[in-house]
Design an enzyme around this catalytic site. Structure first.
Site, PDB file in Angstrom:
ATOM      1  N   GLU A 197      18.957   8.394   1.219  1.00  0.00           N
ATOM      2  CA  GLU A 197      18.811   9.850   1.019  1.00  0.00           C
ATOM      3  C   GLU A 197      18.357  10.530   2.309  1.00  0.00           C
ATOM      4  O   GLU A 197      17.314  11.188   2.363  1.00  0.00           O
ATOM      5  CB  GLU A 197      17.853  10.156  -0.145  1.00  0.00           C
ATOM      6  CG  GLU A 197      18.412   9.714  -1.477  1.00  0.00           C
ATOM      7  CD  GLU A 197      17.664  10.235  -2.708  1.00  0.00           C
ATOM      8  OE1 GLU A 197      16.611  10.879  -2.553  1.00  0.00           O
ATOM      9  OE2 GLU A 197      18.161  10.002  -3.828  1.00  0.00           O
ATOM     10  N   GLU A 320      22.281   4.927  -7.196  1.00  0.00           N
ATOM     11  CA  GLU A 320      21.180   5.369  -8.066  1.00  0.00           C
ATOM     12  C   GLU A 320      21.798   6.244  -9.144  1.00  0.00           C
ATOM     13  O   GLU A 320      22.417   7.269  -8.832  1.00  0.00           O
ATOM     14  CB  GLU A 320      20.121   6.160  -7.284  1.00  0.00           C
ATOM     15  CG  GLU A 320      19.276   5.285  -6.389  1.00  0.00           C
ATOM     16  CD  GLU A 320      18.146   6.020  -5.676  1.00  0.00           C
ATOM     17  OE1 GLU A 320      17.618   7.002  -6.249  1.00  0.00           O
ATOM     18  OE2 GLU A 320      17.811   5.617  -4.551  1.00  0.00           O
TER      19      GLU A 320
END
Ligand code: AHR
Length: 516
Positions: A197, A320
């Site tokens: 991220e 995810e």
């Protein structure tokens, strides 16, 4: 004939009469699609809350039965899922993790406070689980390792050293250090992720900046050819395809996949996400409707990949995904949430989407394996419960490395509440490694069962047998006091008059092998 007897006869006639089928599924086994990579059923274990410490690792001196520190009950249960792959150590945690803190004698390892674990303000990291312990778990599970490196607060040198420490086969000082720490042979790092991220907790970067950084890091991740991990680039958030666009143009030949993260929030509002249990039907349907958006998300990213990578060398890795609810005040640890029948449907609906896109989606890792978000397993000290999501993963084991089979759903039902309407039945079929055709079915309607007529072209089906997961309530779940409240039941049915019809209860997940 007495009245009673004729009543029995009438019932018997009804039972053998052809069943009216609202929905028809036609499967074409002659035109198999892509193989559903077993890594689609991957797991994610982050140093966050009690996801690793307590949930899985209790240390060798614990009274909880363990093998070199890993809980026997949890490892045993995970083995039943044939876990193909585990991503570790984060998540946001990866970008503050310094691997040297986690090697050498455990009592000499430093403790530190980390402030970057999935929005959780701080966690104490005791570093008892480091590289060697992780690979011990991986070996016990028979899984592949997906190690996630630190871009945010690390350096090229630190990451390069870690890869060398894990993979070099002798001679180098780091290989000797590994041997001193008890491991002569290199570890097998199947996949290595360069940061996490980067658009957020990994460093608030722009994709162009990360693309350059990635190239620099990847260039120095040296490993012997035969043990070089497959490198993964960390991509964008949800529907934002700009990262996929930039990375798939810039990193050709340097990455096997670009990750994307997409969570299912019942309300669609991150400030008031919705509850794990005790929700109204409105949040049942909105959760399922939100999770079904994964299909469009995958299509959007795949369209970009198809444009920039027509050779199909770069996969879309959803590393995810899963439900994310409001944390209860009484939650035992960060991002700990209960898990109900609704979560099992969320898992199954996502499996069907990933199967559909098997050609471009070779890997996903659900968040997360134990005690965090949509977990397989919840623990409380020595107690353990298996969640409905665990059972969904277990029921779908035959789909790992199976060949997807095209299917058409005719006259599907729909399920409507208020302004929302979603398909009533979702289905997926595949020819598994055991040679059988498996059919997975989800009935999203919490009230109505549905009859599904099943045809396999060129085959006279004799019956179907497998498992069904359902319950009287939408939020049925297992607790430490009542760990068997919801679990799959055996299901079987026979074809009648040459036709196979499967009655799928309301709010259910079903996986059956078709008997040809
Ligand atoms: O899974 C929890 C967190 O969610 C991860 O650490 C992070 O990558 C994401 O934001």
């Amino acid at each position: 004939m007495s009245v009673v007897k004729s009543g029995v006869l009438a019932l018997a006639m009804l039972a053998t009469a052809p069943v009216f089928a609202a929905v028809t599924i036609d499967i074409d086994p002659a035109k198999p699609g892509a193989v559903i990579n077993k890594n689609v059923y991957g797991q994610f274990a982050e140093h966050l809350g009690t996801g690793v410490y307590e949930g899985m690792w209790v240390g060798p001196k614990s009274d909880i039965p363990n093998t070199r520190g890993w809980r026997n009950d949890v490892v045993g249960a995970l083995k039943e899922l044939h876990v193909p792959l585990v991503r570790w150590p984060g998540g946001c945690f990866a970008d503050v993790y310094h691997w040297r803190d986690g090697i050498g004698p455990q009592d000499k390892r430093p403790s530190n406070v980390h402030t970057n674990a999935g929005g959780v303000v701080e966690i104490d990291e005791i570093n008892a689980v480091g590289t060697h312990e992780f690979f011990d778990l991986i070996d016990m599970l028979g899984a592949d390792a997906y190690v996630n490196g630190n871009v945010g607060t690390g350096s090229v040198q630190e990451m390069s050293d870690w890869v060398e420490y894990m993979t070099s086969d002798g001679g180098s000082p780091l290989a000797r250090l590994r041997a001193q720490n008890g491991r002569e042979k290199p570890f097998k790092v199947a996949f290595f992720g360069i940061g996490n991220e980067l658009w957020g907790c990994g460093g608030n970067m722009k994709p162009e900046y990360y693309a350059s950084l990635y190239s620099n890091y990847e260039n120095f991740l040296r490993a012997p050819e035969q043990s070089r991990p497959k490198m993964i680039a960390s991509g964008g958030s949800g529907f934002d395809t700009s990262w996929t666009d930039v990375l798939s143009k810039e990193l050709k030949g340097r990455t096997i996949g670009i990750s994307v993260h997409q969570y299912t929030v019942p309300t669609g509002n991150w400030d008031v996400k919705g509850k794990a249990l005790g929700f109204e039907e409105g949040e049942w349907i909105s959760t399922l409707a939100n999770t079904l958006r994964m299909d469009q998300l995958v299509k959007d990213h795949v369209a970009v990949l198809d444009k920039n990578d027509p050779e199909k060398k770069i996969g879309l890795l959803v590393d995810e995904w899963g439900t994310w609810y409001d944390e209860e005040e009484s939650a035992k640890s960060a991002l700990f949430q209960q898990n109900s029948l609704r979560d099992a449907l969320v898992a199954a609906l996502n499996f069907h989407i990933f199967h559909e896109h098997a050609e471009r989606v070779p890997m996903t890792t659900i968040a997360q394996m134990v005690n965090v978000l949509q977990a397989m397993i919840l623990t409380d000290k020595e107690k353990m419960v298996l969640t409905p999501t665990y059972y969904a993963f277990q029921m779908y084991v035959p789909f790992q490395d199976a060949k997807s089979l095209p299917l058409a759903i005719k006259d599907n039902t729909s399920y409507t509440l208020g302004a929302l309407t979603i398909p009533g039945v979702s289905a997926s079929a595949a020819r598994a490694k055991d040679g059988k055709v498996y059919l997975a079915l989800v009935n999203t309607d919490p009230h109505k069962a549905v009859d599904v007529a099943v045809n396999v072209a060129g085959t006279k089906l004799k019956g179907a047998a497998g498992k069904v997961l359902t319950s009287a309530t939408m939020d049925a779940h297992n607790t430490f006091q009542d760990p068997q409240a919801i679990k799959p039941a055996a299901f079987s049915t026979r074809a009648a008059g040459g036709k196979l019809s499967i009655n799928v209860p309301g709010k259910a997940v079903m996986v059956v092998a078709l008997e040809e």
